[in-house]
Design an enzyme around this catalytic site. Structure first.
Site, mmCIF file in Angstrom:
data_model
loop_
_atom_site.group_PDB
_atom_site.id
_atom_site.type_symbol
_atom_site.label_atom_id
_atom_site.label_comp_id
_atom_site.label_asym_id
_atom_site.label_seq_id
_atom_site.Cartn_x
_atom_site.Cartn_y
_atom_site.Cartn_z
ATOM 1 N N LYS A 203 -20.510 18.304 36.874
ATOM 2 C CA LYS A 203 -20.005 17.859 35.753
ATOM 3 C C LYS A 203 -18.384 17.241 35.992
ATOM 4 O O LYS A 203 -17.670 18.171 36.388
ATOM 5 C CB LYS A 203 -20.002 18.862 34.851
ATOM 6 C CG LYS A 203 -19.453 18.657 33.489
ATOM 7 C CD LYS A 203 -19.592 19.707 32.469
ATOM 8 C CE LYS A 203 -18.944 19.226 30.953
ATOM 9 N NZ LYS A 203 -18.827 20.411 30.016
ATOM 10 N N LYS A 255 -23.598 14.817 34.938
ATOM 11 C CA LYS A 255 -23.158 14.652 33.695
ATOM 12 C C LYS A 255 -21.599 14.092 33.996
ATOM 13 O O LYS A 255 -20.780 14.849 34.659
ATOM 14 C CB LYS A 255 -23.030 15.845 32.818
ATOM 15 C CG LYS A 255 -22.390 15.587 31.563
ATOM 16 C CD LYS A 255 -22.006 17.111 30.913
ATOM 17 C CE LYS A 255 -21.450 16.910 29.638
ATOM 18 N NZ LYS A 255 -21.395 18.230 28.893
#
Ligand code: PBG
Length: 333
Positions: A203, A255
């Site tokens: 992330k 992500k």
């Protein structure tokens, strides 16, 4: 017949001649089950509240969230990922509302489970940022730095409370070191070895989260660069991946999705657990905004962006268009 070069038989265009030919040779297909719908539920509102930077997305009331979940089931979507937006007065330094059994996220988990049972995977964002008054994903030490190990204790409790409230899957998104192991232990300790962990493995500290911060009414000043990854790094994701798998991640996520397709492809190549990608708020906002201006064909751009994410290696995609695209796929055949 005209030939070109010295290889007259080599004509890739033969496989592009008709819709049915292109459909047969397509290497990537989209299916309603490929999608997870991220959804926001806000405490204390009587009507859904539109999110101006995400046209078409709202902060749900408890009721409208149940309806959205039922629609997702009807469309054949696989899951719903819930984010809670507490009343401003309930935020504090340690994110107490995130572990309160009557906190908005827990209430919403129970509501949605009552609505959908086991027909939709009910997932919960496991992070403190929506519940802290400083907006960070963890608790702070006396110097104002995010304290990794003190945060892990909060995550352990949060995992148990979310499991009790009905989460099938928890999604730790805070990027603390050791979070997966601690959460797995916490769940197992209360006999919930059935609850799966979707680890936000890679992330990145992304500018594309902007609209999400409006969506959850974030209190964050500054940034998350001491815990989320530097966009410059790819090898670092492989290290995060190794650790998450060792600690017990059942599924791993990359992500954002669009600007990180190389990371996604590399992760997908490296593991045999399901790989998930999160097409985030800024990716959504860019397409919606360009379409609103008439600069892009909205529906085609949405499908192309999702096809690209699947082609790069994502088994499943979180997207704010999940239900809409699933409905479209259903009516296309
Ligand atoms: C953290 C979290 C964020 C998103 C999902 N979980 C925001 C952040 O890390 O700042 C972003 C999702 C999106 O932008 O759509 N709880």
């Amino acid at each position: 017949m005209t030939t070109y070069g010295s290889f007259p038989g080599t004509r890739p265009r033969r496989l592009r001649t008709s819709p049915v030919m292109r459909r047969m040779v397509a290497e990537t297909r989209l299916h309603p089950a490929d999608f997870i719908l991220p959804a926001f539920v806000r405490e204390g509102v009587a009507e859904p509240v539109p999110i101006s930077s995400m046209p078409g997305v709202v902060q749900h009331t408890r009721d409208s969230l149940k309806k959205a979940a039922a629609e997702a089931v009807a469309a054949g979507v696989s899951g719903i990922m819930l984010f809670g937006v507490p009343e401003e007065s309930k935020k504090d330094g340690v994110g107490t509302a995130g572990t309160d059994p009557d906190g908005i996220l827990q209430v919403a988990l129970r509501d949605v489970r009552a609505e959908v049972g086991d027909d939709l995977l009910v997932m919960s964002d496991l992070c403190l940022d929506e519940f802290t008054d400083h907006g960070h994903c963890g608790v702070l030490d006396d110097q104002g730095r995010v304290d990794n190990d003190a945060t892990l204790e909060r995550y352990a409790e949060m995992a148990q409370v979310q499991a009790d409230a009905g989460a099938h899957v928890v999604g730790p998104s805070g990027m603390m070191d050791g979070q997966i192991g601690v959460i797995r232990d916490a769940l197992d300790q209360i006999g919930r070895d059935d609850v799966a962990i979707l680890a936000y493995t890679a992330k990145y500290a992304s500018a594309f989260y902007g609209p999400f911060r409006e969506a959850v009414g974030s209190s964050l000043q500054g940034d998350r660069r001491t815990y989320q990854q530097d966009p410059a790094n790819l090898r670092e994701s492989m290290r995060e991946l190794e650790l998450d798998l060792e600690e017990g991640a059942d599924m791993v996520m990359v992500k954002p999705a669009g600007p990180y397709l190389d990371v996604l492809a590399k992760v997908a190549d490296a593991v045999d657990v399901p790989v998930v990608a999160y097409q985030i708020s800024g990716e959504y906002a860019m397409i919606e905004a360009a379409a609103e201006k008439g600069w892009i064909d909205r529906d085609k751009a949405i499908l192309e962006s999702l096809t690209g994410i699947r082609r790069a290696g994502a088994r499943t995609v979180l997207t704010y268009w999940a239900t809409e695209v699933a409905q479209q796929l259903n009516s296309a055949r």
